[in-house]
Design a protein around this motif. Sequence first.
Motif, PDB file in Angstrom:
ATOM      1  N   SER A   1       0.829  -1.159  -0.002  1.00  0.00           N
ATOM      2  CA  SER A   1       0.045   0.056   0.326  1.00  0.00           C
ATOM      3  C   SER A   1       1.009   1.264  -0.121  1.00  0.00           C
ATOM      4  O   SER A   1       1.975   1.184   0.504  1.00  0.00           O
TER       5      SER A   1
ATOM      6  N   LEU B   1      -0.505   4.564   0.618  1.00  0.00           N
ATOM      7  CA  LEU B   1      -1.335   5.421   0.948  1.00  0.00           C
ATOM      8  C   LEU B   1      -1.218   5.730   2.247  1.00  0.00           C
ATOM      9  O   LEU B   1      -0.691   4.819   3.143  1.00  0.00           O
ATOM     10  N   SER B   2      -1.874   6.970   2.877  1.00  0.00           N
ATOM     11  CA  SER B   2      -1.664   7.093   4.215  1.00  0.00           C
ATOM     12  C   SER B   2      -3.377   7.377   4.812  1.00  0.00           C
ATOM     13  O   SER B   2      -3.949   7.852   3.786  1.00  0.00           O
TER      14      SER B   2
ATOM     15  N   LEU C   1      -7.023   9.250   3.025  1.00  0.00           N
ATOM     16  CA  LEU C   1      -8.160   8.689   2.253  1.00  0.00           C
ATOM     17  C   LEU C   1      -9.481   9.483   2.340  1.00  0.00           C
ATOM     18  O   LEU C   1      -9.638  10.196   3.291  1.00  0.00           O
TER      19      LEU C   1
ATOM     20  N   ASP D   1      -7.394   5.994  -3.265  1.00  0.00           N
ATOM     21  CA  ASP D   1      -7.407   7.260  -2.264  1.00  0.00           C
ATOM     22  C   ASP D   1      -8.683   7.926  -2.085  1.00  0.00           C
ATOM     23  O   ASP D   1      -9.034   8.749  -1.651  1.00  0.00           O
TER      24      ASP D   1
ATOM     25  N   MET E   1      -7.478   1.515   1.422  1.00  0.00           N
ATOM     26  CA  MET E   1      -6.289   1.388   1.536  1.00  0.00           C
ATOM     27  C   MET E   1      -5.606   0.295   0.998  1.00  0.00           C
ATOM     28  O   MET E   1      -4.356   0.152   0.363  1.00  0.00           O
TER      29      MET E   1
ATOM     30  N   ASN F   1      -5.073   0.613  -2.746  1.00  0.00           N
ATOM     31  CA  ASN F   1      -4.471   1.754  -3.163  1.00  0.00           C
ATOM     32  C   ASN F   1      -5.552   2.744  -4.094  1.00  0.00           C
ATOM     33  O   ASN F   1      -5.303   2.976  -4.804  1.00  0.00           O
TER      34      ASN F   1
END
Length: 341
Positions: free
Chosen positions: A36, A38-39, A43, A316, A311, A314
């Motif tokens: 992943s 992303l944070s 999101l 967002d 998440m 991937n």
Amino acid sequence: MSREKRKIDHIRHALSHSRELQNHFDDIEVVHQSVSGLSWDGLRLDIKVGELSLSSPLFVNAMTGGGGKKTEDINRQLAEVAAETGIAMAVGSQMSALKNPEEKRSYEVVRKSNPKGNIFANLGSEADLEHANQAVDMLEADALQIHLNTLQELIMPEGDRNFSTRLNNIEKIASRLPVPVIVKEVGYGMSMETAALLKEAGVRYIDVAGRGGTNFSKVENQRRENPLHVFEDWGIPTPVSLLEVQRTNTGAHIFASGGIRHGLDGAKALILGAEMFGMAGGLLKVLVTSGQEALIERIESIHHELKVTMMLLNADEPHALAGKAYILTGKTKEWMDQRSQ
Ligand code: FNR
């Protein structure tokens, strides 16, 4: 039987018939992705769908038409929860309030309880353009849902039997109403042929409202002396319907509903090309059995489940789920294999 009694019966039966624990969403296996990038804080759930700007792809789908104190209470409670959680909400059919103005307050309470939220008006396809404008004005609605429910009408002893003007009505309303018009089913799903017809009629928003959750054949049969049991499995399951409608390439904005149980089903619907997903019977059951706080918690956990899936894949934002890898299994695969021949 009075209209209010019929609608209360609907709620009672809709909540009592055992909802399917398994449905065709189980045939969609999402392909897990290990890396992943992303944070969590990055999101986003907000989404633009055509002319609509929404803070989440989840919405409360149409329920409880028919006026009366009980409808008013449920509508107010649902509207307060929608306001608190920021999700859109559709009301049940407003036709009875157009015919009986004393019933209007059980709908107006929705806008009063949620002055800034996205609210969808709702009518059947027997409605004409004047009905449509009145239904939208009653709620200062952001969109109008028009429901197609031929089988439900045919099972109801007092239901409509003449459907000859319906596509015409939809065409007129879709071309002239100042807000988006969403044509929906009520739990029987839409085929690619239906989607093509609606496209011809100028419809730009479709809610497939497929089989797998609230089953109106069962709900109506529970109230009948001579039930039509053979139609209890009729209809196109929601994930199948989403795939069907995609294949017609209508360019319409697709909403999914019917049997969505949690945020992972919602995410699967978005992967299959829906932009929004609606829940009706499942949310009503939480409200009626456990109250408003429990419903708020349920909606928050659906959002949480959706974000976990985003998440993992991937994505967002909700639109980024579209087209993520999945495997079709079981009856859904069988259906699609045969339909593509
Ligand atoms: C509904 N539904 C519905 N739909 C509509 O367009 N107009 C209506 O008035 C109603 N009334 C209604 C009452 C009750 C008690 C229920 C449970 C449902 C159908 C609903 O919007 C949705 O399309 C289906 O219920 C499928 O979604 P679920 O319940 O499987 O999440």
